[in-house]
Write a protein that holds these residues in place. Structure first.
Motif, short mmCIF file in Angstrom:
data_model
loop_
_atom_site.label_atom_id
_atom_site.label_comp_id
_atom_site.label_asym_id
_atom_site.label_seq_id
_atom_site.Cartn_x
_atom_site.Cartn_y
_atom_site.Cartn_z
N GLY A 1 38.95 -14.46 -3.69
CA GLY A 1 38.03 -13.61 -2.96
C GLY A 1 37.14 -12.79 -3.87
N ASP A 2 37.47 -12.74 -5.15
CA ASP A 2 36.66 -11.97 -6.10
C ASP A 2 35.57 -12.82 -6.76
OD1 ASP A 2 38.13 -9.70 -5.68
OD2 ASP A 2 39.37 -9.94 -7.46
N GLU A 3 35.40 -14.04 -6.33
CA GLU A 3 34.53 -14.97 -7.05
C GLU A 3 33.05 -14.63 -6.98
OE1 GLU A 3 36.84 -15.88 -4.78
OE2 GLU A 3 38.35 -16.81 -6.03
N LEU A 4 32.58 -14.01 -5.89
CA LEU A 4 31.16 -13.64 -5.84
C LEU A 4 30.95 -12.55 -6.87
CD1 LEU A 4 28.32 -13.82 -4.68
CD2 LEU A 4 28.99 -12.07 -3.04
N ASP A 5 30.18 -12.84 -7.88
CA ASP A 5 29.96 -11.90 -8.98
C ASP A 5 28.76 -11.00 -8.69
OD1 ASP A 5 30.80 -11.20 -11.79
OD2 ASP A 5 28.66 -11.61 -12.09
N HIS A 6 27.62 -11.60 -8.35
CA HIS A 6 26.44 -10.81 -8.04
C HIS A 6 25.38 -11.68 -7.38
CE1 HIS A 6 25.43 -12.53 -11.99
NE2 HIS A 6 24.17 -12.40 -11.64
N ILE A 7 24.42 -11.01 -6.77
CA ILE A 7 23.26 -11.67 -6.18
C ILE A 7 22.06 -11.17 -6.97
CG2 ILE A 7 21.85 -11.93 -4.10
CD1 ILE A 7 24.39 -11.17 -2.50
N ALA B 1 0.82 -1.20 0.00
CA ALA B 1 0.00 0.00 0.00
C ALA B 1 0.86 1.26 0.00
CB ALA B 1 -0.93 -0.01 1.21
N ILE B 2 2.02 1.23 0.65
CA ILE B 2 2.84 2.44 0.67
C ILE B 2 3.94 2.37 -0.38
CG2 ILE B 2 2.31 3.02 3.06
CD1 ILE B 2 4.94 1.84 3.92
N GLY B 3 3.85 1.40 -1.28
CA GLY B 3 4.71 1.41 -2.45
C GLY B 3 6.03 0.69 -2.37
N PHE B 4 6.24 -0.20 -1.41
CA PHE B 4 7.49 -0.96 -1.37
C PHE B 4 7.53 -1.95 -2.51
CE2 PHE B 4 7.14 -0.17 3.32
CZ PHE B 4 8.26 0.62 3.42
N MET B 5 8.68 -2.07 -3.15
CA MET B 5 8.89 -3.10 -4.15
C MET B 5 9.14 -4.40 -3.40
SD MET B 5 9.22 -4.00 -7.35
CE MET B 5 9.20 -2.40 -8.11
N ARG B 6 8.62 -5.52 -3.90
CA ARG B 6 8.89 -6.82 -3.29
C ARG B 6 9.99 -7.49 -4.10
NH1 ARG B 6 3.16 -9.46 -3.10
NH2 ARG B 6 4.42 -10.77 -4.39
N TYR B 7 10.95 -8.08 -3.40
CA TYR B 7 12.08 -8.74 -4.04
C TYR B 7 12.13 -10.20 -3.61
CZ TYR B 7 13.55 -3.93 -4.71
OH TYR B 7 13.60 -2.62 -5.07
N LYS B 8 12.55 -11.07 -4.52
CA LYS B 8 12.68 -12.49 -4.23
C LYS B 8 14.03 -12.95 -4.74
CE LYS B 8 10.52 -16.93 -5.12
NZ LYS B 8 9.45 -17.64 -5.84
N LEU B 9 14.87 -13.49 -3.83
CA LEU B 9 16.18 -13.98 -4.23
C LEU B 9 16.00 -15.06 -5.29
CD1 LEU B 9 19.26 -13.94 -3.81
CD2 LEU B 9 18.94 -15.73 -2.11
N ALA B 10 16.66 -14.87 -6.43
CA ALA B 10 16.49 -15.79 -7.55
C ALA B 10 17.67 -16.75 -7.71
CB ALA B 10 16.29 -14.99 -8.85
N TRP C 1 27.64 -16.53 -19.55
CA TRP C 1 27.14 -17.11 -18.31
C TRP C 1 26.66 -18.53 -18.59
CZ3 TRP C 1 22.27 -18.87 -18.82
CH2 TRP C 1 21.37 -18.19 -19.64
N ALA C 2 26.64 -19.31 -17.51
CA ALA C 2 26.06 -20.66 -17.56
C ALA C 2 25.29 -20.85 -16.26
CB ALA C 2 27.14 -21.72 -17.70
N GLU C 3 24.11 -21.43 -16.35
CA GLU C 3 23.30 -21.72 -15.17
C GLU C 3 23.27 -23.22 -14.92
OE1 GLU C 3 20.03 -18.14 -15.20
OE2 GLU C 3 19.56 -19.96 -16.32
N LEU C 4 23.43 -23.60 -13.65
CA LEU C 4 23.40 -24.99 -13.25
C LEU C 4 22.41 -25.13 -12.10
CD1 LEU C 4 26.64 -24.08 -13.74
CD2 LEU C 4 26.79 -26.55 -13.80
N ARG C 5 21.82 -26.32 -11.97
CA ARG C 5 20.85 -26.55 -10.90
C ARG C 5 21.03 -27.97 -10.36
NH1 ARG C 5 15.75 -25.26 -13.11
NH2 ARG C 5 15.85 -23.23 -12.12
N SER C 6 21.02 -28.08 -9.05
CA SER C 6 21.04 -29.39 -8.40
C SER C 6 19.69 -30.06 -8.57
CB SER C 6 21.33 -29.25 -6.90
OG SER C 6 22.59 -28.69 -6.68
N ALA C 7 19.69 -31.38 -8.68
CA ALA C 7 18.45 -32.13 -8.81
C ALA C 7 17.53 -31.81 -7.63
CB ALA C 7 18.75 -33.63 -8.86
N LYS D 1 15.19 -25.56 -6.63
CA LYS D 1 14.72 -24.45 -7.45
C LYS D 1 15.81 -23.39 -7.62
CE LYS D 1 9.90 -24.95 -6.16
NZ LYS D 1 8.72 -24.32 -5.59
N GLN D 2 16.82 -23.44 -6.78
CA GLN D 2 17.89 -22.43 -6.81
C GLN D 2 18.87 -22.70 -7.94
OE1 GLN D 2 17.61 -19.79 -4.78
NE2 GLN D 2 15.73 -20.82 -4.16
#
Length: 154
Positions: A95-101, A18-27, A64-70, A73-74
Motif C-alpha cells: 500500500g506504500d508503493e505510490l511514491d508521488h505524482i 489573468a488572475i495569477g493561477f499557476m497552470r499544472y500538467k500531469l507529467a 530513480w528509473a523512468e520507463l515508457r510504453s511504446a 508520452k506518459q
C-alpha cells in the motif's frame, strides 16, 4: 453549453492566467519499489517498457528509473530509497508503493509557494536536479506531489 473562446484561447484559461493561477500538467507517476533491478526487469520484460533514464539522487540518497510504453508520452518512474532516508518512512508495507505524482509547471518556486498557501504541506523546498528545478509538497492525505520545471535563468 459551448466554451467561450477569445483570440483562440479558452476564456477560462485566459481568466485563470489573468488572475495569477499557476497552470499544472500531469507529467508522470512515481511508485516506490523494494528492489530497483527486480522492478526494472518486470516492467521491461513483462510489460515491454524500456528504461529511458536511470539516476542516483544525492538529495534522497536513492535512485530513480523512468520507463515508457511504446507510443506513450506518459512515464512510469520507479523510486528506491535506502533505510534511513528521510524520503523513506520504512519498513516497506503493501500500500506504500505510490511514491508521488509529478506536475510540470512554468515556475516551480511560485507554484511551491502557491500550493503551500492553499493548504499543501511542505515536502521538500525547491532544489536543482540536473537541468530541472524540483520541489515537493504533500496533499491532505500525505501523498507527495512533485513540481518540476526549468531552472530559472537557464
Amino acid at each position: 453549453m459551448r466554451a467561450v473562446v477569445w483570440r483562440g484561447i479558452p476564456y477560462a484559461l485566459r481568466v485563470g492566467r489573468a488572475i495569477g493561477f499557476m497552470r499544472y500538467k500531469l507529467a508522470y507517476v512515481g511508485i516506490q519499489v523494494r528492489d530497483m533491478d527486480r522492478s526494472i526487469s518486470f516492467y521491461r520484460d513483462a510489460l515491454g517498457m524500456p528504461v529511458v533514464g536511470r539516476q542516483h539522487v544525492p538529495e534522497t540518497e536513492g535512485e530513480w528509473a523512468e520507463l515508457r510504453s511504446a507510443g506513450s508520452k506518459q512515464l512510469l518512474e520507479l523510486n528506491w530509497y535506502p533505510e534511513g532516508s528521510k524520503f523513506f518512512a520504512g519498513p516497506y508495507r503493501n500500500g506504500d508503493e505510490l511514491d508521488h505524482i509529478a506536475f510540470a509547471c512554468e515556475d516551480v518556486e511560485r507554484a511551491y509557494r502557491e500550493l503551500l498557501s492553499k493548504g499543501a504541506r511542505v515536502g521538500h523546498p525547491p532544489f536543482v536536479e540536473g537541468t530541472s528545478l524540483l520541489a515537493y509538497v504533500e496533499d491532505p492525505d500525505g501523498i507527495w506531489i512533485e513540481l518540476s520545471g526549468p531552472v530559472p535563468g537557464e
